[in-house]
Write a protein that holds these residues in place. Structure first.
Motif, PDB file in Angstrom:
ATOM      1  N   PHE A  86       0.583  -1.086   0.027  1.00 12.82           N
ATOM      2  CA  PHE A  86      -0.133  -0.386  -0.285  1.00 12.82           C
ATOM      3  C   PHE A  86       1.139   1.299  -0.089  1.00 12.82           C
ATOM      4  O   PHE A  86       0.830   2.568  -0.595  1.00 12.82           O
ATOM      5  N   ASP A  87       1.779   0.998   0.664  1.00 16.96           N
ATOM      6  CA  ASP A  87       2.727   2.336   1.174  1.00 16.96           C
ATOM      7  C   ASP A  87       3.047   3.080  -0.353  1.00 16.96           C
ATOM      8  O   ASP A  87       3.521   4.181  -1.082  1.00 16.96           O
ATOM      9  N   SER A  88       3.615   2.100  -1.591  1.00 18.11           N
ATOM     10  CA  SER A  88       3.918   2.767  -2.766  1.00 18.11           C
ATOM     11  C   SER A  88       3.368   2.544  -3.171  1.00 18.11           C
ATOM     12  O   SER A  88       3.090   4.012  -4.864  1.00 18.11           O
ATOM     13  N   LEU A  89       1.661   3.270  -3.389  1.00 15.69           N
ATOM     14  CA  LEU A  89       0.450   4.132  -3.658  1.00 15.69           C
ATOM     15  C   LEU A  89       1.272   5.427  -2.986  1.00 15.69           C
ATOM     16  O   LEU A  89       0.480   5.945  -3.712  1.00 15.69           O
ATOM     17  N   PHE A  90       1.439   5.567  -2.176  1.00 16.43           N
ATOM     18  CA  PHE A  90       2.066   7.029  -1.854  1.00 16.43           C
ATOM     19  C   PHE A  90       3.122   7.866  -2.585  1.00 16.43           C
ATOM     20  O   PHE A  90       3.300   9.416  -2.866  1.00 16.43           O
ATOM     21  N   THR A  91       4.018   6.455  -3.585  1.00 14.61           N
ATOM     22  CA  THR A  91       5.145   7.292  -3.666  1.00 14.61           C
ATOM     23  C   THR A  91       5.445   6.518  -5.668  1.00 14.61           C
ATOM     24  O   THR A  91       4.623   7.416  -6.344  1.00 14.61           O
ATOM     25  N   VAL A  92       5.558   6.118  -5.704  1.00 20.52           N
ATOM     26  CA  VAL A  92       6.033   5.111  -7.048  1.00 20.52           C
ATOM     27  C   VAL A  92       4.683   4.878  -7.836  1.00 20.52           C
ATOM     28  O   VAL A  92       4.432   5.056  -9.359  1.00 20.52           O
ATOM     29  N   LYS A  93       3.088   4.498  -7.002  1.00 21.03           N
ATOM     30  CA  LYS A  93       2.892   3.768  -7.387  1.00 21.03           C
ATOM     31  C   LYS A  93       1.124   5.314  -7.502  1.00 21.03           C
ATOM     32  O   LYS A  93       0.242   4.093  -7.238  1.00 21.03           O
ATOM     33  N   LYS A  94       1.785   6.072  -6.847  1.00 19.48           N
ATOM     34  CA  LYS A  94       0.168   6.684  -6.894  1.00 19.48           C
ATOM     35  C   LYS A  94      -0.576   7.003  -8.410  1.00 19.48           C
ATOM     36  O   LYS A  94      -1.408   7.687  -8.224  1.00 19.48           O
ATOM     37  N   ASN A  95      -0.142   6.723  -9.427  1.00 22.70           N
ATOM     38  CA  ASN A  95      -0.926   7.271 -10.201  1.00 22.70           C
ATOM     39  C   ASN A  95      -2.148   5.911 -10.707  1.00 22.70           C
ATOM     40  O   ASN A  95      -2.411   6.529 -11.430  1.00 22.70           O
ATOM     41  N   LYS A 120      -2.916   3.182  13.324  1.00 21.71           N
ATOM     42  CA  LYS A 120      -3.156   4.458  13.786  1.00 21.71           C
ATOM     43  C   LYS A 120      -1.728   5.587  13.121  1.00 21.71           C
ATOM     44  O   LYS A 120      -1.644   5.945  13.827  1.00 21.71           O
ATOM     45  N   LYS A 121      -1.563   5.640  12.443  1.00 22.24           N
ATOM     46  CA  LYS A 121      -0.209   5.818  11.251  1.00 22.24           C
ATOM     47  C   LYS A 121      -1.285   6.817  10.895  1.00 22.24           C
ATOM     48  O   LYS A 121      -2.398   6.155   9.770  1.00 22.24           O
ATOM     49  N   LYS A 122      -1.226   8.462  10.533  1.00 24.18           N
ATOM     50  CA  LYS A 122      -1.981   9.361  10.770  1.00 24.18           C
ATOM     51  C   LYS A 122      -2.139   9.079   8.588  1.00 24.18           C
ATOM     52  O   LYS A 122      -3.257   9.853   7.909  1.00 24.18           O
ATOM     53  N   LYS A 123      -1.367   9.029   7.878  1.00 18.68           N
ATOM     54  CA  LYS A 123      -1.128   8.996   6.580  1.00 18.68           C
ATOM     55  C   LYS A 123      -1.662   8.038   5.926  1.00 18.68           C
ATOM     56  O   LYS A 123      -3.050   8.735   5.036  1.00 18.68           O
ATOM     57  N   TYR A 124      -2.369   6.836   6.522  1.00 14.95           N
ATOM     58  CA  TYR A 124      -3.614   6.441   6.122  1.00 14.95           C
ATOM     59  C   TYR A 124      -4.919   7.031   6.107  1.00 14.95           C
ATOM     60  O   TYR A 124      -5.728   7.219   5.141  1.00 14.95           O
ATOM     61  N   LEU A 125      -5.124   7.823   7.748  1.00 15.74           N
ATOM     62  CA  LEU A 125      -5.949   8.781   7.442  1.00 15.74           C
ATOM     63  C   LEU A 125      -6.492  10.027   6.713  1.00 15.74           C
ATOM     64  O   LEU A 125      -7.844  10.081   6.364  1.00 15.74           O
TER      65      LEU A 125
END
Length: 169
Positions: A86-95, A120-125
Motif C-alpha cells: 500500500f505504501d507504494s501508492l504514496f510514491t511510485v504507484k501514486k498514479n 494508527k498512522k495518520k497518513k492512512y487516515l
C-alpha cells in the motif's frame, strides 16, 4: 401419526448438528486458517487494475480482507507485506489512486482507513477520509437522480446495489 410429527420436529435439529460437524472436520489443507493464509498472501504483490488505470474495487475488498486476516491471526509478516504494498501508492504507484467520482472508486478509501485502524498512522487516515467525504459532497454536475438521493439524506452515489452497503459505509 405422533411418531411422524416427532420425527419432523427432530429433523431440523439433526441438520443443525450435521452442519456443526461439517465446520469442524476440514480436510488437510482446507481449514479456514490454511485457506485464509493462501488467499491473504496472494494480495501482497500485484495490483488488480480497473480500466487499466487504478486499483480496482475488487482488489480493495480482498486486500482489506487480507489486512483483517493478518490482524486476526496476528501474522505480522503478512501485515507488513500488505502495508508495504500500500505504501507504494504514496510514491511510485501514486498514479494508481482512483478518482473520487463514483462509488466503485470512492470505496478505495476503506483500505487506507482499515490500515489506519490497525496501525494508527495518520497518513492512512489523511488519504482515506477524502474518499469517504466526497461520497457525501454532491458535485455540481451530478445527475438529477443523484441530487434526489442527496436530498433524501443519502449519499449522492446511492444506487441500491447490494454491495453499496459495504462501499458507502
Amino acid at each position: 401419526m405422533t411418531k411422524n410429527i416427532f420425527i419432523l420436529l427432530l429433523f431440523p435439529f439433526q441438520l443443525l448438528f450435521a452442519q456443526t460437524d461439517m465446520l469442524n472436520n476440514f480436510p488437510k489443507g482446507c481449514t479456514p486458517e490454511e485457506v485464509g493464509e493462501r488467499l491473504a498472501y496472494r494480495f501482497e504483490t500485484e495490483y488488480i487494475l480497473q480500466n487499466r488505470k487504478w486499483v480496482s474495487y475488487s482488489d480493495i475488498f480482498t486486500w482489506s480482507g487480507a489486512v483483517q486476516y493478518a490482524a486476526v491471526t496476528k501474522d505480522k509478516k503478512l501485515a507488513k507485506l500488505l502495508q508495504n504494498k500500500f505504501d507504494s501508492l504514496f510514491t511510485v504507484k501514486k498514479n494508481l489512486l482512483p478518482t473520487m467520482r463514483h462509488v466503485d472508486w470512492n470505496m478505495f478509501g476503506s483500505l487506507p482507513l482499515t490500515l489506519y485502524q490497525k496501525t494508527k498512522k495518520k497518513k492512512y487516515l489523511k488519504l482515506g477520509l477524502p474518499y469517504a467525504d466526497t461520497q457525501w459532497e454532491v458535485p455540481e454536475n451530478a445527475k438529477p437522480s443523484e441530487k434526489e438521493w442527496a436530498g433524501k439524506g443519502y449519499s449522492w452515489q446511492t444506487r441500491l446495489w447490494i454491495d453499496d452497503m459495504y462501499m458507502i459505509t
